[in-house]
Scaffold this motif. Structure first.
Motif, short mmCIF file in Angstrom:
data_model
loop_
_atom_site.label_atom_id
_atom_site.label_comp_id
_atom_site.label_asym_id
_atom_site.label_seq_id
_atom_site.Cartn_x
_atom_site.Cartn_y
_atom_site.Cartn_z
N GLY A 36 0.82 -1.22 0.00
CA GLY A 36 0.00 0.00 0.00
C GLY A 36 0.85 1.26 0.00
O GLY A 36 0.51 2.25 -0.67
N ASP A 37 1.94 1.25 0.73
CA ASP A 37 2.83 2.41 0.76
C ASP A 37 3.48 2.64 -0.60
O ASP A 37 3.62 3.78 -1.06
CB ASP A 37 3.94 2.24 1.81
N ILE A 38 3.87 1.54 -1.26
CA ILE A 38 4.47 1.67 -2.58
C ILE A 38 3.47 2.30 -3.54
O ILE A 38 3.81 3.24 -4.27
CB ILE A 38 4.91 0.29 -3.12
N ALA A 39 2.23 1.82 -3.51
CA ALA A 39 1.19 2.36 -4.38
C ALA A 39 0.97 3.85 -4.11
O ALA A 39 0.88 4.66 -5.05
CB ALA A 39 -0.12 1.59 -4.20
N ARG A 40 0.91 4.23 -2.84
CA ARG A 40 0.70 5.64 -2.50
C ARG A 40 1.89 6.50 -2.91
O ARG A 40 1.72 7.58 -3.47
CB ARG A 40 0.45 5.80 -1.01
N MET A 41 3.10 6.02 -2.65
CA MET A 41 4.30 6.81 -2.95
C MET A 41 4.45 7.06 -4.45
O MET A 41 4.96 8.10 -4.86
CB MET A 41 5.55 6.11 -2.41
N LEU A 42 3.99 6.11 -5.25
CA LEU A 42 4.13 6.25 -6.70
C LEU A 42 2.82 6.67 -7.38
O LEU A 42 2.77 6.76 -8.61
CB LEU A 42 4.65 4.94 -7.31
N ALA A 43 1.80 6.93 -6.57
CA ALA A 43 0.49 7.37 -7.08
C ALA A 43 -0.06 6.41 -8.14
O ALA A 43 -0.46 6.82 -9.22
CB ALA A 43 0.57 8.80 -7.61
N VAL A 44 -0.07 5.13 -7.78
CA VAL A 44 -0.56 4.08 -8.68
C VAL A 44 -1.70 3.37 -7.95
O VAL A 44 -1.56 3.05 -6.76
CB VAL A 44 0.58 3.08 -9.02
N PRO A 45 -2.82 3.12 -8.62
CA PRO A 45 -3.91 2.40 -7.97
C PRO A 45 -3.43 1.05 -7.41
O PRO A 45 -2.57 0.39 -8.01
CB PRO A 45 -4.94 2.19 -9.08
N ALA A 46 -4.00 0.65 -6.27
CA ALA A 46 -3.56 -0.56 -5.58
C ALA A 46 -3.63 -1.81 -6.46
O ALA A 46 -2.71 -2.63 -6.46
CB ALA A 46 -4.38 -0.76 -4.31
N ASN A 47 -4.71 -1.96 -7.23
CA ASN A 47 -4.83 -3.17 -8.06
C ASN A 47 -3.78 -3.18 -9.17
O ASN A 47 -3.23 -4.22 -9.52
CB ASN A 47 -6.24 -3.34 -8.62
N THR A 48 -3.47 -2.02 -9.72
CA THR A 48 -2.43 -1.92 -10.75
C THR A 48 -1.07 -2.21 -10.14
O THR A 48 -0.25 -2.93 -10.72
CB THR A 48 -2.44 -0.51 -11.40
N MET A 49 -0.84 -1.67 -8.94
CA MET A 49 0.44 -1.92 -8.27
C MET A 49 0.61 -3.40 -7.96
O MET A 49 1.70 -3.95 -8.09
CB MET A 49 0.54 -1.09 -6.98
N SER A 50 -0.48 -4.04 -7.57
CA SER A 50 -0.42 -5.47 -7.28
C SER A 50 0.05 -6.25 -8.51
O SER A 50 0.88 -7.16 -8.40
CB SER A 50 -1.80 -5.95 -6.84
N ALA A 51 -0.43 -5.88 -9.67
CA ALA A 51 -0.02 -6.55 -10.91
C ALA A 51 1.46 -6.30 -11.19
O ALA A 51 2.20 -7.22 -11.57
CB ALA A 51 -0.87 -6.07 -12.08
N HIS A 52 1.92 -5.07 -10.99
CA HIS A 52 3.34 -4.75 -11.21
C HIS A 52 4.23 -5.52 -10.23
O HIS A 52 5.27 -6.06 -10.62
CB HIS A 52 3.59 -3.24 -11.05
N ALA A 64 8.13 -11.04 -1.32
CA ALA A 64 7.00 -10.60 -0.50
C ALA A 64 6.95 -11.41 0.77
O ALA A 64 7.21 -12.61 0.77
CB ALA A 64 5.70 -10.77 -1.28
N GLU A 65 6.61 -10.72 1.85
CA GLU A 65 6.45 -11.38 3.14
C GLU A 65 5.26 -10.76 3.86
O GLU A 65 5.18 -9.54 3.99
CB GLU A 65 7.72 -11.18 3.97
N ARG A 66 4.37 -11.63 4.31
CA ARG A 66 3.21 -11.13 5.03
C ARG A 66 3.65 -10.66 6.42
O ARG A 66 4.39 -11.33 7.11
CB ARG A 66 2.14 -12.21 5.15
N ASN A 67 3.18 -9.47 6.78
CA ASN A 67 3.47 -8.89 8.09
C ASN A 67 2.14 -8.38 8.63
O ASN A 67 1.75 -7.26 8.34
CB ASN A 67 4.50 -7.77 7.96
N GLY A 68 1.46 -9.23 9.39
CA GLY A 68 0.13 -8.86 9.87
C GLY A 68 -0.83 -8.80 8.70
O GLY A 68 -0.97 -9.74 7.94
N ARG A 69 -1.46 -7.65 8.52
CA ARG A 69 -2.42 -7.48 7.43
C ARG A 69 -1.77 -6.98 6.16
O ARG A 69 -2.42 -6.88 5.13
CB ARG A 69 -3.53 -6.53 7.88
N SER A 70 -0.50 -6.60 6.22
CA SER A 70 0.15 -6.09 5.01
C SER A 70 1.14 -7.08 4.44
O SER A 70 1.59 -7.99 5.12
CB SER A 70 0.91 -4.80 5.23
N ILE A 71 1.46 -6.84 3.20
CA ILE A 71 2.51 -7.61 2.54
C ILE A 71 3.66 -6.64 2.29
O ILE A 71 3.49 -5.60 1.66
CB ILE A 71 2.02 -8.22 1.21
#
Length: 118
Positions: A36-52, A64-71
């Motif tokens: 989520g931070d990556i998506a916000r920092m680069l102003a990219v929608p979350a679903n698009t960032m997920s694909a990238h 990727a490593e799960r850390n609680g609710r975030s990856i």
């Protein structure tokens, strides 16, 4: 390393957003960044960032490593190193002295810290 692996890594980096993501992850080593931070920092929608991020992960350029609710994503520096070494193998047709400038340019901007134990 197989040529197909190198081609996959280079293809992953050949898209502007993915290149920005990889560079951002390198800047945040070793802690990494939540998706989520990556998506916000680069102003990219979350679903698009997920694909990238998935493309980078398949190429071994992100982990990727799960850390609680975030990856949390980290740069796949070992894969990147292997790709660069693959490209530089047999540098300059067996005349490594010709590559001194290239090697100097590849010297990390941040020198390694000496261990406290010496």
């Amino acid at each position: 390393m197989e040529s197909d692996t190198v081609i996959e890594a280079l293809a992953a980096l050949s898209q502007a957003t993915r290149l920005e993501v990889f560079r951002l992850l390198v800047q945040h080593e070793p802690d990494g960044l939540p998706a989520g931070d990556i998506a916000r920092m680069l102003a990219v929608p979350a679903n698009t960032m997920s694909a990238h991020l998935a493309v980078l992960a398949r190429a071994g350029l992100a982990t990727a490593e799960r850390n609680g609710r975030s990856i949390v994503y980290r740069a796949g520096l070992d894969r990147f190193r292997a790709v660069v070494l693959f490209l530089l193998t047999d540098c300059c047709g067996g005349h490594p002295a010709l590559c001194n400038t290239l090697i100097a340019d590849l010297t990390p901007c941040c020198p390694r810290k000496e261990s406290v134990d010496g």
